[in-house]
Motif scaffolding. Structure first.
Motif, PDB file in Angstrom:
ATOM      1  N   TRP A  88       0.732  -1.079   0.371  1.00 21.13           N
ATOM      2  CA  TRP A  88       0.458  -0.292  -0.128  1.00 21.13           C
ATOM      3  C   TRP A  88       0.871   1.295  -0.199  1.00 21.13           C
ATOM      4  CZ3 TRP A  88      -3.973   0.489  -1.589  1.00 21.13           C
ATOM      5  CH2 TRP A  88      -5.605  -0.525  -1.166  1.00 21.13           C
ATOM      6  N   VAL A 118       2.329   1.666  -3.664  1.00 21.17           N
ATOM      7  CA  VAL A 118       0.532   1.960  -4.422  1.00 21.17           C
ATOM      8  C   VAL A 118       0.816   4.014  -4.136  1.00 21.17           C
ATOM      9  CG1 VAL A 118      -1.801   1.956  -4.788  1.00 21.17           C
ATOM     10  CG2 VAL A 118      -0.002   0.461  -5.114  1.00 21.17           C
ATOM     11  N   GLY A 119       0.199   4.352  -2.964  1.00 18.28           N
ATOM     12  CA  GLY A 119       0.027   5.546  -2.463  1.00 18.28           C
ATOM     13  C   GLY A 119       1.245   6.043  -3.438  1.00 18.28           C
ATOM     14  N   ALA A 159       0.596   6.717  -6.685  1.00 17.97           N
ATOM     15  CA  ALA A 159      -0.423   7.841  -6.767  1.00 17.97           C
ATOM     16  C   ALA A 159       0.158   9.383  -6.149  1.00 17.97           C
ATOM     17  CB  ALA A 159      -1.920   7.184  -6.023  1.00 17.97           C
ATOM     18  N   ALA A 218      -5.843  10.813  -8.865  1.00 15.41           N
ATOM     19  CA  ALA A 218      -5.144   9.114  -8.748  1.00 15.41           C
ATOM     20  C   ALA A 218      -5.256   9.413  -7.230  1.00 15.41           C
ATOM     21  CB  ALA A 218      -3.457   9.274  -8.880  1.00 15.41           C
ATOM     22  N   VAL A 254      -6.591   7.373  -5.031  1.00 17.24           N
ATOM     23  CA  VAL A 254      -5.746   6.506  -5.018  1.00 17.24           C
ATOM     24  C   VAL A 254      -5.000   6.531  -3.463  1.00 17.24           C
ATOM     25  CG1 VAL A 254      -4.012   4.421  -5.903  1.00 17.24           C
ATOM     26  CG2 VAL A 254      -6.022   5.496  -7.417  1.00 17.24           C
ATOM     27  N   LEU A 299      -7.374   6.292  -0.184  1.00 16.07           N
ATOM     28  CA  LEU A 299      -6.921   4.766  -0.013  1.00 16.07           C
ATOM     29  C   LEU A 299      -5.622   4.103   0.695  1.00 16.07           C
ATOM     30  CD1 LEU A 299      -8.855   1.977  -0.339  1.00 16.07           C
ATOM     31  CD2 LEU A 299      -8.127   1.915  -2.549  1.00 16.07           C
ATOM     32  N   ALA A 300      -5.012   4.193  -0.366  1.00 14.70           N
ATOM     33  CA  ALA A 300      -3.331   3.692   0.398  1.00 14.70           C
ATOM     34  C   ALA A 300      -3.558   4.026   2.087  1.00 14.70           C
ATOM     35  CB  ALA A 300      -2.555   4.634  -0.214  1.00 14.70           C
TER      36      ALA A 300
END
Length: 326
Positions: free
Chosen positions: A221, A224-225, A228, A238, A241, A244-245
């Motif tokens: 995560w 991913v963060g 983004a 983004a 995202v 979310l992360a």
């Protein structure tokens, strides 16, 4: 029959002297850890001071914002990965790796032929700097007794304040005297010297595990963060995202400011984000819009860094001909 009583001499029990940060057992480690924190802080302030000059020379004003977002985003990845690594193997190897990564990032930035390469170097700097911070915190718990740990963390706070007194002015002088590249390259030798001071403590702790294993999903995560965040400029959605992360990385309820620890962490995150965003742009505005030199503009960073001191307000100058980075 005459009895004799043995004489008893009462003496005060021997007291163990209270340990001190600069006692022979901890002095070298204390100085080395303080120097590493001060180096990261100095580099952050120094880069902020000279970044308008760097962006101008490399014709990369459009990537100005990304040059600051990159180390912040990758720093989260460095923190999570270093924490998980330290939990499994102890802080010695992660801390050395983070210091090497930070130094490599400095070299890449200092030799960058373009703004794109400099941003890549800033990513490496962020990875190393974030991991270095976590490694130092873990090392504190393993090397210093509990009674000294608050003092160590207080010294870390001082290590972030102290560079604000001279960091911006020194960076401006270096950039003017021998070129902005040496703001990056000159710090490599300082990193090596500070690392050498911490090395004996790292050899003592060896591969001692520091805690419970961290779930690997946290690192996923974090990656991913970070990706983004780097994509926000070209793809604004983004941001979803990123949220979310953060929801996966932060304690439950932090994004909703629930009472207790979640609201504290969420508030501190917002304050830090606001502070770093303002810090990144204030020097740019002072140099590009008001025509101040890097040395004078850097005084704004010094004023912010000194506790209780606020820069005086002035009337804004003309914005004609200014360039606003994306």
């Amino acid at each position: 029959m005459r009895s004799y009583r043995p004489s008893v001499t009462l003496t005060a029990p021997a007291t163990t002297p209270r340990p001190r940060l600069l006692s022979p057992a901890y002095a070298v480690t204390t100085v080395g850890m303080f120097a590493l924190c001060a180096l990261v802080a100095f580099e952050a302030l120094a880069v902020t001071t000279v970044m308008p000059t760097v962006a101008d020379e490399l014709d990369g004003v459009g990537l100005y914002a990304l040059a600051f977002a990159a180390p912040l985003a990758s720093g989260v990845v460095g923190m999570v990965s270093a924490g998980a690594w330290s939990d499994r193997r102890g802080p010695a190897v992660p801390l050395v790796a983070s210091l090497v990564l930070f130094a490599v990032g400095l070299v890449v930035c200092g030799t960058a032929p373009s703004m794109e390469v400099l941003v890549a170097g800033r990513v490496l700097q962020g990875l190393g700097g974030g991991a270095l911070t976590v490694g130092l915190y873990v090392l504190v718990g393993l090397v210093f007794p509990a009674v000294l740990q608050p003092a160590v963390f207080a010294s870390f706070a001082a290590a972030w304040v102290l560079p604000s007194l001279f960091g911006p002015a020194l960076a401006a002088w270096v950039a003017h005297a021998i070129g902005w590249r040496w703001v990056f390259l000159g710090a490599v030798a300082l990193a090596a010297a500070a690392g050498a001071l911490v090395a004996p403590a790292l050899r003592r702790v060896g591969t001692t595990a520091a805690g419970e294993p961290t779930p690997r999903s946290r690192l996923a995560w974090a990656l991913v963060g970070a990706a983004a965040v780097l994509a926000l400029d070209a793809f604004p959605p983004a941001a979803l995202v990123v949220l979310l992360a953060l929801r996966q990385l932060l304690p439950a309820g932090a994004l909703l400011a629930r009472p207790g620890l979640p609201s504290v962490i969420g508030t501190r995150g917002l304050m830090s984000a606001s502070f770093f965003a303002a810090e990144a742009y204030i020097v740019f505005v002072l140099e590009e819009n008001w025509g101040l030199s890097a040395g004078i503009a850097g005084l704004a960073l010094t004023g912010v860094g000194v506790p209780g001191q606020r820069p005086a307000r002035s009337s804004p100058g003309s914005a004609s001909g200014s360039r606003t980075p994306r």
